[in-house]
Design a protein around this motif. Sequence first.
Motif, PDB file in Angstrom:
ATOM      1  N   ASN A   1       0.864  -1.162   0.000  1.00  0.00           N
ATOM      2  CA  ASN A   1       0.000   0.000   0.000  1.00  0.00           C
ATOM      3  C   ASN A   1       0.907   1.220   0.000  1.00  0.00           C
ATOM      4  O   ASN A   1       2.125   1.088   0.102  1.00  0.00           O
TER       5      ASN A   1
ATOM      6  N   TYR B   1      -0.951   7.762   1.129  1.00  0.00           N
ATOM      7  CA  TYR B   1      -1.413   8.763   0.159  1.00  0.00           C
ATOM      8  C   TYR B   1      -1.558  10.147   0.787  1.00  0.00           C
ATOM      9  O   TYR B   1      -1.980  11.089   0.128  1.00  0.00           O
TER      10      TYR B   1
ATOM     11  N   CYS C   1      -6.451  -7.370   1.727  1.00  0.00           N
ATOM     12  CA  CYS C   1      -5.661  -6.139   1.754  1.00  0.00           C
ATOM     13  C   CYS C   1      -4.519  -6.215   2.769  1.00  0.00           C
ATOM     14  O   CYS C   1      -4.502  -7.086   3.638  1.00  0.00           O
TER      15      CYS C   1
ATOM     16  N   THR D   1     -10.780  -5.714   3.893  1.00  0.00           N
ATOM     17  CA  THR D   1      -9.977  -4.545   4.249  1.00  0.00           C
ATOM     18  C   THR D   1      -9.629  -4.552   5.737  1.00  0.00           C
ATOM     19  O   THR D   1      -8.787  -3.776   6.172  1.00  0.00           O
TER      20      THR D   1
ATOM     21  N   SER E   1      -2.740   1.140 -10.085  1.00  0.00           N
ATOM     22  CA  SER E   1      -2.165  -0.043  -9.435  1.00  0.00           C
ATOM     23  C   SER E   1      -2.472  -1.335 -10.187  1.00  0.00           C
ATOM     24  O   SER E   1      -3.289  -1.362 -11.115  1.00  0.00           O
TER      25      SER E   1
ATOM     26  N   TRP F   1      -5.089   8.208  -7.838  1.00  0.00           N
ATOM     27  CA  TRP F   1      -4.652   6.842  -7.561  1.00  0.00           C
ATOM     28  C   TRP F   1      -5.810   5.877  -7.806  1.00  0.00           C
ATOM     29  O   TRP F   1      -6.825   5.946  -7.125  1.00  0.00           O
TER      30      TRP F   1
ATOM     31  N   GLY G   1      -6.876   2.172  -7.450  1.00  0.00           N
ATOM     32  CA  GLY G   1      -6.439   1.029  -6.649  1.00  0.00           C
ATOM     33  C   GLY G   1      -6.364  -0.271  -7.436  1.00  0.00           C
ATOM     34  O   GLY G   1      -6.940  -0.403  -8.524  1.00  0.00           O
TER      35      GLY G   1
ATOM     36  N   SER H   1      -9.206  -2.332  -9.609  1.00  0.00           N
ATOM     37  CA  SER H   1     -10.374  -1.464  -9.762  1.00  0.00           C
ATOM     38  C   SER H   1     -10.721  -1.279 -11.231  1.00  0.00           C
ATOM     39  O   SER H   1      -9.906  -1.539 -12.109  1.00  0.00           O
TER      40      SER H   1
ATOM     41  N   ILE I   1      -9.061   9.209  -5.232  1.00  0.00           N
ATOM     42  CA  ILE I   1      -8.598   7.826  -5.032  1.00  0.00           C
ATOM     43  C   ILE I   1      -9.782   6.876  -5.214  1.00  0.00           C
ATOM     44  O   ILE I   1     -10.874   7.115  -4.669  1.00  0.00           O
TER      45      ILE I   1
ATOM     46  N   THR J   1     -10.615   3.005  -4.350  1.00  0.00           N
ATOM     47  CA  THR J   1     -10.011   1.944  -3.529  1.00  0.00           C
ATOM     48  C   THR J   1      -9.995   0.592  -4.256  1.00  0.00           C
ATOM     49  O   THR J   1     -10.639   0.416  -5.298  1.00  0.00           O
ATOM     50  N   VAL J   2      -9.279  -0.335  -3.677  1.00  0.00           N
ATOM     51  CA  VAL J   2      -9.049  -1.674  -4.243  1.00  0.00           C
ATOM     52  C   VAL J   2     -10.351  -2.366  -4.681  1.00  0.00           C
ATOM     53  O   VAL J   2     -11.320  -2.391  -3.930  1.00  0.00           O
TER      54      VAL J   2
ATOM     55  N   GLY K   1     -15.073   4.159  -2.885  1.00  0.00           N
ATOM     56  CA  GLY K   1     -14.919   2.713  -2.881  1.00  0.00           C
ATOM     57  C   GLY K   1     -16.235   1.998  -3.080  1.00  0.00           C
ATOM     58  O   GLY K   1     -17.312   2.590  -2.950  1.00  0.00           O
TER      59      GLY K   1
END
Lengths: 201, 201, 201
Positions: free
Chosen positions: B129, B132, B159, B177, C120, C151, C153, C156, C169, C171-172, C187
């Motif tokens: 990770n 950020y 995660c 998460t 990512s 960013w 993730g 995604s 951002i 998220t994953v 997210g």
Amino acid sequence: MIQEITTIRQDTAAEKTRRATTDLSRFSAGDYVAGPKWKVLIWYFINYYIMNSAFPWPYGLKSRLLRLFGAKVGRGLVIKAKVRIKNPWRLSIGDHCWIGEEVWIDNLEDVTIGDHVCISQGALLLTGNHDYTLPDFPYRLGKITLEDGVWIGARSVVCPGVTCGSHAILTVNSTATKHLEAWRIYGGNPAAFVRERVMKI
Amino acid sequence: MIQEITTIRQDTAAEKTRRATTDLSRFSAGDYVAGPKWKVLIWYFINYYIMNSAFPWPYGLKSRLLRLFGAKVGRGLVIKAKVRIKNPWRLSIGDHCWIGEEVWIDNLEDVTIGDHVCISQGALLLTGNHDYTLPDFPYRLGKITLEDGVWIGARSVVCPGVTCGSHAILTVNSTATKHLEAWRIYGGNPAAFVRERVMKI
Amino acid sequence: MIQEITTIRQDTAAEKTRRATTDLSRFSAGDYVAGPKWKVLIWYFINYYIMNSAFPWPYGLKSRLLRLFGAKVGRGLVIKAKVRIKNPWRLSIGDHCWIGEEVWIDNLEDVTIGDHVCISQGALLLTGNHDYTLPDFPYRLGKITLEDGVWIGARSVVCPGVTCGSHAILTVNSTATKHLEAWRIYGGNPAAFVRERVMKI
């Protein structure tokens, strides 16, 4: 007193359920057979070195290979590169379907696809599951049916035993854990009803 | 008047936080080292051209290669094709585990897997990770632990920093998460509690 | 009586909307052209056998190849192995960006990426969609813009037409179906607002 007895009972029940733990060394596929060994072996290499390769083999060649190994494949199949199909003899595809890049049809069990079905890039049809309530983790397989006009969105997953009714849509990166009703759009994980699919004409 | 002053203060604070922007050119791994350079280099090719290849190399050979590069691997590992493992010297696997096709163990940090753990096809264990909130986007790594009997569903993601307690289950395409408690089933993104895992016997 | 008439009207409307079904055999890309045929063909092989290969080709070589085929690529691009980029002549990347392993930029339409953007591993930028309300399933493409400091993730998906504002951002394993506002974290599927992105300095 009653309170106490109840507590003791619960503990005993919890104790009992906790005693059985997963033991993957005891797993066996049971009476499940994917197919004749020679067929499984030869298909393995065709699957990974032709179907799943990046090379743009003609759709017609790939359709013929699928049929040669027992799949029912209708007219006009569009099947992109990097596709994986586990057992073609457990696959039936109607006319004018599209199978996108990197689609993974993991059909330990039968997968039946109607006409004019679009399976977008990266989608996964998952027919294999395990009974996680038993220590030996036995297979719990389920057939998948995609009726006419269904659209499975990019990176989506259809779970074992699921039927997607005629013209149902599963949105991008969603997970269908239950049947999708005809002419309805579903999304999320687990996929929930979003709205009706209404045609303009 | 007080209102006005407050507003001014907020603007100034906002201005300040907005001034710092991401600058990836300033990123450095800091004192993080994946491993000895020769080991990282040789493993790169073993990882991609053997572990991650479509060819059905014997599970035993792959287990031996992992051990040769520093992984602790128990008995009876089932490890399918197309698997990726970043740094085997940061990996510990117990007895009778299954690693499904296209599983990706992206272990910049330690990944510890107990006995009888099933990681289904396409799952991703993510230990890396970034912070950020800092312009240079430094690493924020976290170990992953999967205790005995855990089942990570197909296409799921675990995660950084997450521990999955004994016999916990993460459902298909879900994202863990936070820690998963033992004997509980979680699903969705972020993964939420679904129900208890109760064994039939 | 009124009740009855209403019912009849609804049935007729339903009948009409249901009459039109998906017919993928009638699909045509319309006036959409990915690019000159020779360019599309040559890039196909560079994309799959160099960009998308596991071999660790130098970032500089990959940047030059992208530029050679019409991409605007800034300084300091970090672009890992196994990346797919559909049409480089529809791609613009600023300075000091990172493109992670197995990122898939499926840019039938323009993808514009600012400076210091991190995409990512396993993320998918999806510019292609279909109008599912018409039987011939025509393209409904949409440009994607990732502003400075964004960013995206791991694993995604960014959907067609989406703009991710500066320093947003995702998220994953999330799915951005709508615009992401600047300096905010999103997210889930569909991605929803989670919290503000505040920098420590």
